[in-house]
Design a protein around this motif. Structure first.
Motif, PDB file in Angstrom:
ATOM      1  N   ILE A   1       4.678  -8.065 -14.534  1.00 28.88           N
ATOM      2  CA  ILE A   1       4.152  -8.371 -13.198  1.00 28.88           C
ATOM      3  C   ILE A   1       5.159  -7.937 -12.141  1.00 28.88           C
ATOM      4  CG2 ILE A   1       3.374 -10.193 -11.632  1.00 28.88           C
ATOM      5  CD1 ILE A   1       1.389  -9.720 -13.884  1.00 28.88           C
ATOM      6  N   ALA A   2       6.435  -8.164 -12.386  1.00 28.29           N
ATOM      7  CA  ALA A   2       7.459  -7.751 -11.422  1.00 28.29           C
ATOM      8  C   ALA A   2       7.375  -6.256 -11.161  1.00 28.29           C
ATOM      9  CB  ALA A   2       8.851  -8.126 -11.932  1.00 28.29           C
ATOM     10  N   ASN A   3       7.207  -5.474 -12.202  1.00 28.35           N
ATOM     11  CA  ASN A   3       7.130  -4.026 -12.062  1.00 28.35           C
ATOM     12  C   ASN A   3       5.884  -3.606 -11.281  1.00 28.35           C
ATOM     13  OD1 ASN A   3       8.008  -1.346 -12.536  1.00 28.35           O
ATOM     14  ND2 ASN A   3       6.551  -1.186 -14.223  1.00 28.35           N
ATOM     15  N   GLN A   4       4.752  -4.186 -11.622  1.00 30.20           N
ATOM     16  CA  GLN A   4       3.498  -3.850 -10.930  1.00 30.20           C
ATOM     17  C   GLN A   4       3.575  -4.227  -9.445  1.00 30.20           C
ATOM     18  OE1 GLN A   4       0.869  -2.205 -12.094  1.00 30.20           O
ATOM     19  NE2 GLN A   4       1.750  -2.017 -14.110  1.00 30.20           N
ATOM     20  N   LEU A   5       4.067  -5.426  -9.180  1.00 27.19           N
ATOM     21  CA  LEU A   5       4.174  -5.902  -7.799  1.00 27.19           C
ATOM     22  C   LEU A   5       5.177  -5.077  -7.007  1.00 27.19           C
ATOM     23  CD1 LEU A   5       3.412  -7.938  -5.613  1.00 27.19           C
ATOM     24  CD2 LEU A   5       5.096  -9.512  -6.594  1.00 27.19           C
ATOM     25  N   LEU A   6       6.278  -4.730  -7.636  1.00 28.34           N
ATOM     26  CA  LEU A   6       7.291  -3.918  -6.963  1.00 28.34           C
ATOM     27  C   LEU A   6       6.715  -2.563  -6.559  1.00 28.34           C
ATOM     28  CD1 LEU A   6      10.270  -3.771  -6.073  1.00 28.34           C
ATOM     29  CD2 LEU A   6      10.768  -2.782  -8.309  1.00 28.34           C
ATOM     30  N   LYS A   7       5.972  -1.945  -7.466  1.00 28.43           N
ATOM     31  CA  LYS A   7       5.381  -0.637  -7.166  1.00 28.43           C
ATOM     32  C   LYS A   7       4.372  -0.714  -6.024  1.00 28.43           C
ATOM     33  CE  LYS A   7       5.742   1.414 -11.764  1.00 28.43           C
ATOM     34  NZ  LYS A   7       4.958   1.924 -12.896  1.00 28.43           N
TER      35      LYS A   7
ATOM     36  N   LYS B   1      -4.158   8.568   4.405  1.00 28.93           N
ATOM     37  CA  LYS B   1      -2.895   7.967   3.983  1.00 28.93           C
ATOM     38  C   LYS B   1      -2.878   6.466   4.263  1.00 28.93           C
ATOM     39  CE  LYS B   1      -0.075  12.175   4.286  1.00 28.93           C
ATOM     40  NZ  LYS B   1      -0.884  12.832   3.336  1.00 28.93           N
ATOM     41  N   LEU B   2      -3.463   6.065   5.390  1.00 33.52           N
ATOM     42  CA  LEU B   2      -3.535   4.634   5.690  1.00 33.52           C
ATOM     43  C   LEU B   2      -4.498   3.916   4.744  1.00 33.52           C
ATOM     44  CD1 LEU B   2      -3.366   4.353   9.577  1.00 33.52           C
ATOM     45  CD2 LEU B   2      -1.566   3.966   7.892  1.00 33.52           C
ATOM     46  N   LYS B   3      -5.550   4.599   4.329  1.00 35.45           N
ATOM     47  CA  LYS B   3      -6.470   4.008   3.362  1.00 35.45           C
ATOM     48  C   LYS B   3      -5.774   3.790   2.015  1.00 35.45           C
ATOM     49  CE  LYS B   3     -10.785   5.459   3.258  1.00 35.45           C
ATOM     50  NZ  LYS B   3     -11.935   6.381   3.289  1.00 35.45           N
ATOM     51  N   ILE B   4      -4.908   4.703   1.649  1.00 34.58           N
ATOM     52  CA  ILE B   4      -4.133   4.518   0.417  1.00 34.58           C
ATOM     53  C   ILE B   4      -3.207   3.313   0.572  1.00 34.58           C
ATOM     54  CG2 ILE B   4      -2.385   5.517  -1.123  1.00 34.58           C
ATOM     55  CD1 ILE B   4      -3.651   8.280  -0.454  1.00 34.58           C
ATOM     56  N   ALA B   5      -2.586   3.179   1.748  1.00 33.68           N
ATOM     57  CA  ALA B   5      -1.732   2.019   2.009  1.00 33.68           C
ATOM     58  C   ALA B   5      -2.552   0.730   1.905  1.00 33.68           C
ATOM     59  CB  ALA B   5      -1.081   2.126   3.388  1.00 33.68           C
ATOM     60  N   ALA B   6      -3.788   0.754   2.408  1.00 33.21           N
ATOM     61  CA  ALA B   6      -4.661  -0.421   2.333  1.00 33.21           C
ATOM     62  C   ALA B   6      -5.010  -0.748   0.881  1.00 33.21           C
ATOM     63  CB  ALA B   6      -5.928  -0.192   3.150  1.00 33.21           C
ATOM     64  N   LYS B   7      -5.215   0.266   0.058  1.00 34.17           N
ATOM     65  CA  LYS B   7      -5.480   0.034  -1.360  1.00 34.17           C
ATOM     66  C   LYS B   7      -4.270  -0.618  -2.031  1.00 34.17           C
ATOM     67  CE  LYS B   7      -8.829   3.694  -2.245  1.00 34.17           C
ATOM     68  NZ  LYS B   7      -9.117   4.875  -3.070  1.00 34.17           N
ATOM     69  N   GLU B   8      -3.093  -0.138  -1.697  1.00 31.03           N
ATOM     70  CA  GLU B   8      -1.871  -0.720  -2.257  1.00 31.03           C
ATOM     71  C   GLU B   8      -1.698  -2.158  -1.780  1.00 31.03           C
ATOM     72  OE1 GLU B   8      -0.032   0.557  -4.606  1.00 31.03           O
ATOM     73  OE2 GLU B   8      -0.960   2.538  -4.612  1.00 31.03           O
ATOM     74  N   LEU B   9      -2.081  -2.421  -0.540  1.00 36.85           N
ATOM     75  CA  LEU B   9      -2.020  -3.773   0.008  1.00 36.85           C
ATOM     76  C   LEU B   9      -2.926  -4.702  -0.798  1.00 36.85           C
ATOM     77  CD1 LEU B   9      -0.879  -5.286   2.664  1.00 36.85           C
ATOM     78  CD2 LEU B   9      -3.226  -5.078   3.438  1.00 36.85           C
ATOM     79  N   GLU B  10      -4.130  -4.231  -1.118  1.00 38.69           N
ATOM     80  CA  GLU B  10      -5.065  -5.040  -1.898  1.00 38.69           C
ATOM     81  C   GLU B  10      -4.563  -5.254  -3.325  1.00 38.69           C
ATOM     82  OE1 GLU B  10      -7.598  -6.814  -0.774  1.00 38.69           O
ATOM     83  OE2 GLU B  10      -7.117  -6.055   1.219  1.00 38.69           O
ATOM     84  N   GLU B  11      -3.942  -4.240  -3.905  1.00 43.69           N
ATOM     85  CA  GLU B  11      -3.378  -4.412  -5.241  1.00 43.69           C
ATOM     86  C   GLU B  11      -2.246  -5.441  -5.203  1.00 43.69           C
ATOM     87  OE1 GLU B  11      -1.023  -2.057  -8.801  1.00 43.69           O
ATOM     88  OE2 GLU B  11      -2.091  -0.855  -7.321  1.00 43.69           O
ATOM     89  N   THR B  12      -1.432  -5.359  -4.171  1.00 43.17           N
ATOM     90  CA  THR B  12      -0.341  -6.322  -4.003  1.00 43.17           C
ATOM     91  C   THR B  12      -0.897  -7.735  -3.896  1.00 43.17           C
ATOM     92  OG1 THR B  12       1.051  -4.652  -2.956  1.00 43.17           O
ATOM     93  CG2 THR B  12       1.611  -6.956  -2.516  1.00 43.17           C
TER      94      THR B  12
END
Length: 108
Positions: free
Chosen positions: A26-32, A56-67
């Motif tokens: 989980i630490a690795n996934q969350l860190l990424k 690029k902002l949409k990708i950031a939003a996807k990463e935000l949701e994964e986080t």
């Protein structure tokens, strides 16, 4: 930009706590996901076009949701350190990012 860097630093600190507690996966996934939000926002600042900026902002939003997903798992698991310190900065960052995306769509 300060908020996204501050959030990434909080993610790093929290992930170090997880690693200390041997919660490596989980630490690795969350860190990424948590640190890549800022990387994509920074990358968007040098976009080649409005469409590239939005992408690029949409990708950031996807990463935000994964986080958000990984933080929710940590929050709900009894074996994980409570990530309460991440909640407010996460919510602020989400508001800013989604507002920028919304404004970008409207000005197309």
């Amino acid at each position: 930009m300060r908020k996204v860097v501050a959030f990434a630093l909080l993610i790093i600190e929290y992930c170090e706590i997880l690693e200390t507690n041997k919660k490596y996966i989980i630490a690795n996934q969350l860190l990424k996901s948590g640190t890549s939000i800022g990387a994509h926002i920074h990358e968007a600042q040098n976009a080649e076009s409005r469409a590239d900026f939005i992408h690029k902002l949409k990708i950031a939003a996807k990463e935000l949701e994964e986080t958000k997903y990984w933080v929710t798992l940590c929050e709900r698991s009894k074996q994980y350190e409570n990530p309460a310190v991440l909640k407010e900065p996460f919510n602020e960052l989400a508001l800013i990012l989604y507002k920028i995306l919304s404004s970008s769509y409207k000005s197309k």
